[in-house]
Write a protein that holds these residues in place. Structure first.
Motif, short mmCIF file in Angstrom:
data_model
loop_
_atom_site.label_atom_id
_atom_site.label_comp_id
_atom_site.label_asym_id
_atom_site.label_seq_id
_atom_site.Cartn_x
_atom_site.Cartn_y
_atom_site.Cartn_z
N PRO A 120 -1.56 12.99 -0.22
CA PRO A 120 -0.45 12.30 -0.92
C PRO A 120 0.84 12.33 -0.12
O PRO A 120 1.07 13.20 0.71
CB PRO A 120 -0.32 13.10 -2.22
CG PRO A 120 -0.82 14.46 -1.88
CD PRO A 120 -1.93 14.24 -0.90
N PHE A 121 1.68 11.35 -0.41
CA PHE A 121 2.99 11.29 0.23
C PHE A 121 3.94 12.29 -0.45
O PHE A 121 3.73 12.69 -1.60
CB PHE A 121 3.58 9.89 0.12
CG PHE A 121 2.75 8.82 0.78
CD1 PHE A 121 1.96 9.11 1.88
CD2 PHE A 121 2.75 7.52 0.28
CE1 PHE A 121 1.19 8.13 2.49
CE2 PHE A 121 1.99 6.53 0.89
CZ PHE A 121 1.21 6.84 1.99
N ASP A 122 4.98 12.67 0.26
CA ASP A 122 5.99 13.56 -0.30
C ASP A 122 6.81 12.83 -1.36
O ASP A 122 7.04 11.62 -1.26
CB ASP A 122 6.96 14.04 0.79
CG ASP A 122 6.27 14.91 1.84
OD1 ASP A 122 5.11 15.31 1.61
OD2 ASP A 122 6.89 15.17 2.89
N ASP A 123 7.23 13.57 -2.37
CA ASP A 123 8.21 13.08 -3.37
C ASP A 123 7.80 11.78 -4.03
O ASP A 123 8.61 10.85 -4.18
CB ASP A 123 9.59 12.91 -2.71
CG ASP A 123 10.09 14.21 -2.08
OD1 ASP A 123 9.89 15.26 -2.69
OD2 ASP A 123 10.67 14.14 -0.99
N ILE A 124 6.52 11.67 -4.41
CA ILE A 124 6.08 10.46 -5.09
C ILE A 124 6.79 10.33 -6.43
O ILE A 124 7.16 11.31 -7.07
CB ILE A 124 4.55 10.44 -5.30
CG1 ILE A 124 4.09 11.63 -6.15
CG2 ILE A 124 3.84 10.40 -3.96
CD1 ILE A 124 2.61 11.58 -6.50
N LEU B 176 0.83 -1.21 0.00
CA LEU B 176 0.00 0.00 0.00
C LEU B 176 0.86 1.26 0.00
O LEU B 176 0.56 2.22 -0.72
CB LEU B 176 -0.93 -0.01 1.21
CG LEU B 176 -2.09 -1.00 1.18
CD1 LEU B 176 -2.86 -0.97 2.50
CD2 LEU B 176 -3.03 -0.72 0.02
N VAL B 177 1.92 1.26 0.80
CA VAL B 177 2.81 2.42 0.84
C VAL B 177 3.54 2.57 -0.49
O VAL B 177 3.69 3.68 -1.00
CB VAL B 177 3.80 2.29 2.01
CG1 VAL B 177 4.86 3.39 1.94
CG2 VAL B 177 3.07 2.38 3.35
N ARG B 178 4.00 1.47 -1.06
CA ARG B 178 4.70 1.53 -2.35
C ARG B 178 3.76 2.03 -3.44
O ARG B 178 4.18 2.77 -4.34
CB ARG B 178 5.29 0.17 -2.70
CG ARG B 178 6.45 -0.25 -1.81
CD ARG B 178 7.20 -1.43 -2.39
NE ARG B 178 6.41 -2.65 -2.41
CZ ARG B 178 6.39 -3.57 -1.47
NH1 ARG B 178 7.12 -3.40 -0.37
NH2 ARG B 178 5.65 -4.66 -1.59
N ILE B 179 2.50 1.62 -3.39
CA ILE B 179 1.51 2.13 -4.35
C ILE B 179 1.34 3.63 -4.17
O ILE B 179 1.30 4.40 -5.14
CB ILE B 179 0.16 1.40 -4.17
CG1 ILE B 179 0.26 -0.07 -4.61
CG2 ILE B 179 -0.95 2.10 -4.98
CD1 ILE B 179 -0.93 -0.92 -4.20
N GLY B 180 1.24 4.06 -2.91
CA GLY B 180 1.08 5.49 -2.62
C GLY B 180 2.26 6.31 -3.07
O GLY B 180 2.11 7.49 -3.44
N MET B 181 3.47 5.72 -3.07
CA MET B 181 4.66 6.42 -3.53
C MET B 181 4.82 6.38 -5.05
O MET B 181 5.72 7.00 -5.60
CB MET B 181 5.91 5.80 -2.88
CG MET B 181 6.04 6.05 -1.40
SD MET B 181 6.22 7.81 -0.99
CE MET B 181 7.77 8.20 -1.79
N GLY B 182 3.91 5.66 -5.72
CA GLY B 182 4.04 5.52 -7.17
C GLY B 182 5.12 4.56 -7.58
O GLY B 182 5.49 4.48 -8.75
#
Length: 501
Positions: free
Chosen positions: A340-344, A261-267
């Motif tokens: 959104p997360f930073d620096d995706i 999920l985190v990796r998806i959120g980071m793109g």
């Protein structure tokens, strides 16, 4: 003795004046258990936490760092003197007799009333020797210690709802293990690491990884422990971030489905192996811990059982408040667009594949090709290519998780339901664990905020900047997608147009 004025709830009174020993207290669930006991059972006497030296840090350093974590922020405000009740005990579950000094061991033997065994290696791909040493041998060492404790009231062993995952219908009963603890330890003595590695897949049999394999053996060891006190087994399913306590969305590591999920959120990840229609049995950590605390009281009330009557508590959500993978990821997509997360690296999106062939197809086009292009660019710049290695690792972990995210289990949780019914109304408020009350939509929103704050350590002040970057990445994604489709259509037209001329 408690006076009428300061008398607590039934469960709070059970813990009054007790000395508690926790293994695995530095782990995710162990931290929440320690915090909750100190905050909600203010009249307990002390909590002993087993801590080992790790990565060059001694026990005292790790203990200080533990107390500085955000999970204890609320406790620091409400009970500034809570440290006086916490005792760090140097030891290691993988070492003989838990690695305890004679002095510490005697202190535990003389004072401990309640034991919570949370220590375990939860890595699915852990080497068999390490998994057996921690999950099995460590449990046996703890059982031996408990046999010497003169005031022990109850022993609670934390297992997993999936330790017998080869069964698609899992009840609150004890099943046969793949082998006894004695046989598992003999294997370690007779075989070297290379041989163990080579025969592990054959040894596992119906178990798909060393984690579930060794946890099932540990359950059997607890069943045959012959302890003089009441014993209970608590089996949570997929434990993830907190719902409410001590703060909504708290989590400290990207295990289980959190990593994808985190990796998806980071793109970073755009393809996952799961069946969107499959129900995922997730439980918020704080609610699971409340169940653990209440189960110790319940086990004590039941009295000492026979080996076949040890109470088992399946702490699951699928049978009372089910949610599918597609719902969870859908909620996540909505929330990540708002927070959104930073620096995706790219616009977050995800293709869910339940068939290995589809997974390989989309993985090749959405990960392998971009990774090769990026590595080629890095190579041209004189830098070390790394993207293919990163995606190979992600692919490896996706396939491990895919063995659980493409299947569905039916769990029974009668003991958990009865426990909820039996505790007092006051305890229902203090130690709330009724999974039916969870609003998954709100929970996912708080979890995304928690991933950003606690897991990625990102400052909320950066959110406007992150929003701008997310919008820019969305535009780039749309332009790139349109360009690719236009190029494909041009190739098709170039190939077939001569047929019409």
């Amino acid at each position: 003795m408690a006076t009428e004025a300061n008398r607590g709830s039934v469960i709070q009174e059970f813990y009054r004046g007790t000395n508690i020993f926790i293994t695995g207290g530095t782990g995710f669930m162990g931290k929440v258990l320690t915090e909750k006991l100190l905050r909600s059972c203010p009249n307990l006497n002390s909590i002993y936490v087993l801590i080992r030296s790790k990565k060059g840090k001694d026990v005292e350093t790790r203990f200080k760092e533990l107390l500085e974590e955000p999970v204890f922020d609320r406790l620091r405000k409400e009970q500034p003197g809570f440290r006086d009740k916490l005792v760090a005990v140097a030891g290691d579950c993988a070492e003989k007799d838990l690695g305890l000094s004679p002095q510490d061991r005697q202190r535990l033997v003389d004072t401990v009333d309640v034991v919570f065994n949370l220590a375990a290696t939860v890595r699915f791909d852990e080497h068999l020797r390490t998994a057996v040493n921690i999950n099995v041998r460590g449990t046996l060492y703890l059982i031996q210690l408990c046999k010497e404790c003169v005031h022990l009231k109850v022993f609670i062993h934390l297992s997993t709802a999936y330790c017998h995952h080869y069964r698609r219908h899992i009840e609150e009963v004890l099943y046969d293990p793949p082998m006894t603890a004695k046989d598992a330890l003999k294997l370690l003595e007779c075989l070297n690491d290379d041989t163990l590695t080579n025969i592990t897949s054959g040894l596992l049999g119906q178990w798909c990884n060393t984690y579930t394999f060794t946890k099932s053996i540990a359950e059997h060891a607890v069943q045959n422990s012959n302890l003089e006190c009441p014993v209970g087994l608590f089996r949570p399913s997929v434990v993830i971030s907190t719902a409410q306590e001590p703060v909504p969305g708290w989590i400290d590591r990207p295990f289980g489905p959190i990593g994808p999920l985190v990796r998806i959120g980071m793109g970073l990840q755009r393809v996952s192996m799961n069946d969107g229609k499959v129900i995922i049995s997730i439980v918020p950590c704080d609610m699971s811990i409340n169940g653990v605390i209440a189960s110790a009281w319940d086990v004590y009330q039941r009295g000492k059982p026979g080996s076949e009557d040890i109470p088992v508590y399946n702490n699951v959500s699928s049978c009372e408040n089910p949610i599918t993978w597609s719902k969870i990821i859908g909620y996540f997509d909505e929330d990540i667009s708002k927070c959104p997360f930073d620096d995706i690296m790219w616009m977050p999106f995800n293709v869910q594949c339940k068939r290995p062939s589809f997974y390989k197809f989309f993985w090749f086009f959405l990960h392998t090709i971009p990774a090769l292009l990026m590595d080629s660019l890095l190579f041209c710049k004189g830098q070390k290519p790394t993207m293919m290695k990163i995606y190979d690792k992600i692919d490896y972990h996706n396939k491990i998780l895919g063995k659980f995210s493409t299947k569905e289990w039916k769990f029974e949780n009668d003991n958990m339901r009865k426990l909820w019914t039996n505790i007092s109304d006051e305890d229902k408020k203090i130690f709330h664990f009724d999974i039916r009350d969870v609003n998954w939509r709100e929970y996912c929103c708080r979890s995304v905020e928690g991933y950003r704050q606690f897991l990625l350590k990102q400052d909320p002040k950066n959110l406007p900047k992150a929003m701008k970057r997310a919008k820019r990445m969305e535009r780039i994604h749309k332009v790139t997608t349109f360009s690719i489709f236009a190029f494909i259509l041009w190739l098709v037209w170039f190939a077939v147009s001569p047929l019409f001329l």
